[in-house]
Design an enzyme around this catalytic site. Structure first.
Site, PDB file in Angstrom:
ATOM      1  N   ALA A  36      -8.405   8.470   5.182  1.00 24.71           N
ATOM      2  CA  ALA A  36      -8.111   9.806   5.103  1.00 24.71           C
ATOM      3  C   ALA A  36      -7.742  10.390   6.573  1.00 24.71           C
ATOM      4  O   ALA A  36      -8.306  11.544   7.327  1.00 24.71           O
ATOM      5  CB  ALA A  36      -9.244  10.779   4.475  1.00 24.71           C
ATOM      6  N   HIS A  41      -8.701  10.874  14.424  1.00 25.61           N
ATOM      7  CA  HIS A  41      -8.676   9.505  14.496  1.00 25.61           C
ATOM      8  C   HIS A  41      -7.633   8.892  15.489  1.00 25.61           C
ATOM      9  O   HIS A  41      -7.840   7.894  16.209  1.00 25.61           O
ATOM     10  CB  HIS A  41      -8.549   8.857  13.014  1.00 25.61           C
ATOM     11  N   GLN A 157     -24.557  10.357  15.577  1.00 29.57           N
ATOM     12  CA  GLN A 157     -23.975   9.052  15.153  1.00 29.57           C
ATOM     13  C   GLN A 157     -23.835   8.006  16.461  1.00 29.57           C
ATOM     14  O   GLN A 157     -24.411   7.080  16.519  1.00 29.57           O
ATOM     15  CB  GLN A 157     -22.927   9.160  14.104  1.00 29.57           C
ATOM     16  N   SER A 189     -11.428  17.046  10.711  1.00 24.59           N
ATOM     17  CA  SER A 189     -12.224  16.456   9.740  1.00 24.59           C
ATOM     18  C   SER A 189     -11.534  16.014   8.394  1.00 24.59           C
ATOM     19  O   SER A 189     -10.700  16.857   8.057  1.00 24.59           O
ATOM     20  CB  SER A 189     -13.675  16.928   9.399  1.00 24.59           C
ATOM     21  N   ARG A 191     -12.700  16.036   5.701  1.00 14.54           N
ATOM     22  CA  ARG A 191     -13.040  16.950   4.680  1.00 14.54           C
ATOM     23  C   ARG A 191     -12.317  18.460   4.793  1.00 14.54           C
ATOM     24  O   ARG A 191     -12.485  18.793   3.727  1.00 14.54           O
ATOM     25  CB  ARG A 191     -14.326  17.200   4.654  1.00 14.54           C
TER      26      ARG A 191
END
Length: 287
Positions: A36, A41, A157, A189, A191
């Site tokens: 996605a 990214h 993370q 994101s 999402r």
């Protein structure tokens, strides 16, 4: 799609290409993703390209980092669009593990990182970093890169993976890429695509409220007071709930409770907006 980008779906195909590049003396940077893909990214891919000769990107929706009731089944899967985007940005190899190949029927090993992985996210998602640590270890072992790039949006993370790699003596440099944001400051994101227009407008207030909170602390406001003001502002803006608003040391993520900051810190937030859980963070640099 040009003929230069390689798609590997088996561990054998992946390792064969890695060994070929190694034989030519080429360095390798790795960007693990769950697909996605978006501009955030691609900023990781661009950093990877600057740091190494070859860039490997993985696409794998990792089931071990989703808790019961989370969006594993509905998590967006857009392989064709992802491959086109990676091709356009010059990725060299895309690793898409076959179903069942990452965790076989006999898999019985877990990995738990303490310290930086304790609290914050794990107060609300207790097994999250166990799943992340496991899949990242497996992917790093398969790709064996010189460098791996992770985004600073997932700040805890990133810290957890750095701890993991150092503790397990992996000869890999972990780089953190700056948070990619839209024109309104919302951290990119996968999402975000869940939002309608009204939800998106509310979500975009998060960064504005965080920036104001950080600025107040930089100017000498008490940490607890600044956090309380930010929490009230988020709820007033339309957020339905707040998991945490914390101020931590930027490297070890130790708690900085109350008082006036006298050194660098990191403001970390997780909040809920229209059924979507958003996380973000911001540096705090007292004057």
């Amino acid at each position: 799609m040009n003929n230069n980008m390689i798609i590997a779906r088996s561990e054998r195909a992946l390792r064969g290409q890695i060994w070929e590049w190694r034989g030519l003396g080429e360095t390798i940077a790795f960007v693990p993703t769950m697909g996605a893909l978006h501009a955030g990214h691609m900023s990781l891919v661009e950093m990877a390209k600057r740091e190494a000769d070859k860039v490997v990107v993985s696409i794998f929706v990792n089931p071990t980092q989703f808790a019961e009731g989370e969006d594993l089944d509905s998590y967006p899967r857009t392989e064709e669009a992802d491959l086109a985007l990676l091709d356009a940005h010059g990725a060299d190899l895309i690793y898409i593990p076959k179903d069942g190949s990452m965790y076989n029927a006999h898999h019985a090993t877990s990995i738990k990182v303490g310290g930086v992985a304790d609290g914050l996210e794990t107060d609300h998602r207790p097994t999250f970093f166990d799943g992340v640590s496991l899949v990242v270890t497996k992917l790093l072992n398969r790709v064996a890169p010189d460098i791996a790039v992770f985004g600073e949006k997932d700040y805890q993370q990133l810290a957890t993976i750095r701890r993991l790699v150092e503790d397990l003596d992996m000869p890999i440099q972990i780089l953190g890429a700056p948070i990619a944001r839209d024109d309104h400051g919302l951290a990119l994101s996968s999402r975000n695509q869940y939002f309608d227009a009204e939800g998106l407008a509310i979500a975009r207030r998060l960064n504005e409220i965080m920036r104001h909170c950080a600025l107040q602390m930089e100017r000498g406001e008490n940490v607890d007071v600044a956090r309380d003001i930010a929490a009230k502002a988020l709820l007033t803006a339309g957020f339905s709930g707040i998991d945490y608003i914390e101020v931590r040391s930027p490297n070890s993520l130790t708690v900085l409770e109350g008082g006036i900051l006298n050194g660098p810190a990191r403001l970390l937030v997780a909040a809920h907006c229209r059924g979507v859980r958003l996380i973000d963070n911001f540096p705090v640099e007292p004057h």
